[in-house]
Design a protein around this motif. Structure first.
Motif, PDB file in Angstrom:
ATOM      1  N   ASP A 123      64.362   8.893   0.682  1.00 36.99           N
ATOM      2  CA  ASP A 123      64.075   9.428  -0.652  1.00 36.99           C
ATOM      3  C   ASP A 123      63.334   8.407  -1.514  1.00 36.99           C
ATOM      4  O   ASP A 123      62.382   8.755  -2.222  1.00 36.99           O
ATOM      5  N   ASP A 124      63.755   7.145  -1.452  1.00 35.01           N
ATOM      6  CA  ASP A 124      63.117   6.106  -2.260  1.00 35.01           C
ATOM      7  C   ASP A 124      61.661   5.894  -1.847  1.00 35.01           C
ATOM      8  O   ASP A 124      60.764   5.760  -2.700  1.00 35.01           O
TER       9      ASP A 124
ATOM     10  N   HIS B 155      68.065   6.120   6.893  1.00 32.54           N
ATOM     11  CA  HIS B 155      69.044   6.481   5.864  1.00 32.54           C
ATOM     12  C   HIS B 155      68.387   7.424   4.850  1.00 32.54           C
ATOM     13  O   HIS B 155      67.252   7.209   4.416  1.00 32.54           O
ATOM     14  N   GLU B 156      69.110   8.459   4.472  1.00 31.39           N
ATOM     15  CA  GLU B 156      68.551   9.456   3.565  1.00 31.39           C
ATOM     16  C   GLU B 156      68.089   8.847   2.247  1.00 31.39           C
ATOM     17  O   GLU B 156      67.033   9.221   1.717  1.00 31.39           O
ATOM     18  N   GLN B 157      68.856   7.888   1.703  1.00 31.41           N
ATOM     19  CA  GLN B 157      68.468   7.284   0.432  1.00 31.41           C
ATOM     20  C   GLN B 157      67.199   6.456   0.573  1.00 31.41           C
ATOM     21  O   GLN B 157      66.335   6.463  -0.321  1.00 31.41           O
ATOM     22  N   ILE B 158      67.068   5.743   1.698  1.00 29.01           N
ATOM     23  CA  ILE B 158      65.841   4.987   1.958  1.00 29.01           C
ATOM     24  C   ILE B 158      64.659   5.940   2.052  1.00 29.01           C
ATOM     25  O   ILE B 158      63.586   5.702   1.467  1.00 29.01           O
TER      26      ILE B 158
ATOM     27  N   LYS C  46      59.879   4.302  -9.227  1.00 28.05           N
ATOM     28  CA  LYS C  46      61.075   4.911  -8.645  1.00 28.05           C
ATOM     29  C   LYS C  46      61.754   5.835  -9.648  1.00 28.05           C
ATOM     30  O   LYS C  46      62.327   6.861  -9.277  1.00 28.05           O
TER      31      LYS C  46
ATOM     32  N   GLN D 256      59.624   8.880  -2.880  1.00 26.92           N
ATOM     33  CA  GLN D 256      59.483   8.916  -4.338  1.00 26.92           C
ATOM     34  C   GLN D 256      58.352   7.997  -4.797  1.00 26.92           C
ATOM     35  O   GLN D 256      57.501   8.385  -5.598  1.00 26.92           O
TER      36      GLN D 256
END
Length: 245
Positions: free
Chosen positions: A119-120, A114-117, A73, A123
């Motif tokens: 992205d993770d 969710h945008e962060q999910i 990550k 990644q």
């Protein structure tokens, strides 16, 4: 290949990197490769889990493994380049790489991803595999019969409702595998992907918490394909997504 007969010492003198080696399929693959004579490089996020695999390999008298603690990550391109250089310095080559580490993210409707999910998941499941492959391929080309193996999924070639970022990441994984396979088709490097199918792993439990785990294949059950793609028996197989079950 589905009924591949695993031969004793079939991976002798090979150096094989396994990501996600601390648990699940990655752990079993690392143990199996070591049992068959390979020197295994254990890459994962949790040092304690990697040490547990390392200790088991050592206790059973298999070739001593190496440990690479790395959180995909947060790892940078330079981290992967440095690791590749260390592999060259210590082993002089890399015969195989099983890119097994992935995260599930969340099972949710597309409109609520969710945008962060997102992205993770991208990644770890895509960008890290991309950077790692870029760093490793020059090292692998020093081997006579190198094998690069990605990990896909049934939702990586046919979209399935609610599988969101994970499904998209596996479509990308298959595309990356096919691109590399085509570009290096006239070299000694072969590149393929495994769809492990329904297997008793922590990720499967997270995705299907109510499922009867006893009905699932265990990681050991699907090892014949994982061994086949790392052995010289598969030297002519390139650009394929193969189901382990």
């Amino acid at each position: 290949m589905f009924n591949h007969q695993i031969k004793e010492n079939s991976l002798e003198n090979k150096v094989i990197l396994v990501t996600g080696a601390g648990s699940g399929i990655g752990r079993q693959a690392a143990l199996t490769y070591a049992q068959l004579g390979a020197t295994v490089i254990l890459l994962g996020r949790t040092v304690e889990k990697l040490e547990s695999v390392y200790d088991e390999i050592l206790a059973k008298g298999y070739p001593e493994a190496a440990i690479v603690p790395l959180d995909m990550k947060g790892a940078s391109k330079q981290n992967y380049i440095d690791m590749a250089n260390t592999i060259i310095d210590q082993f002089g080559k890399l015969d195989g790489a099983l890119l097994n580490a992935s995260v599930l993210g969340e099972l949710t409707p597309f409109s609520t991803i969710h945008e962060q999910i997102f992205d993770d998941v991208m990644q770890i499941n895509v960008k890290a595999q991309f950077l790692l492959s870029q760093a490793l391929i020059p090292v692998m080309l020093k081997s006579s019969t190198p094998s690069l193996v990605f990990t896909s999924s049934g939702v990586g070639n046919k979209g399935r409702a609610y599988w969101g970022a994970y499904s998209m990441s596996k479509f990308a994984t298959e595309g990356m595998m096919e691109l590399i396979a085509d570009e290096y088709d006239n070299t000694n490097l072969r590149t393929n992907a495994i769809n492990p199918g329904a297997t008793k792993t922590p990720m499967r439990t997270k995705a299907y918490p109510a499922e009867d785990q006893d009905t699932l294949a265990k990681p050991l059950d699907i090892m014949p394909l994982y061994v086949y793609l790392m052995s010289d028996d598969s030297s002519s197989i390139n650009g394929k997504v193969i189901k382990a079950q």
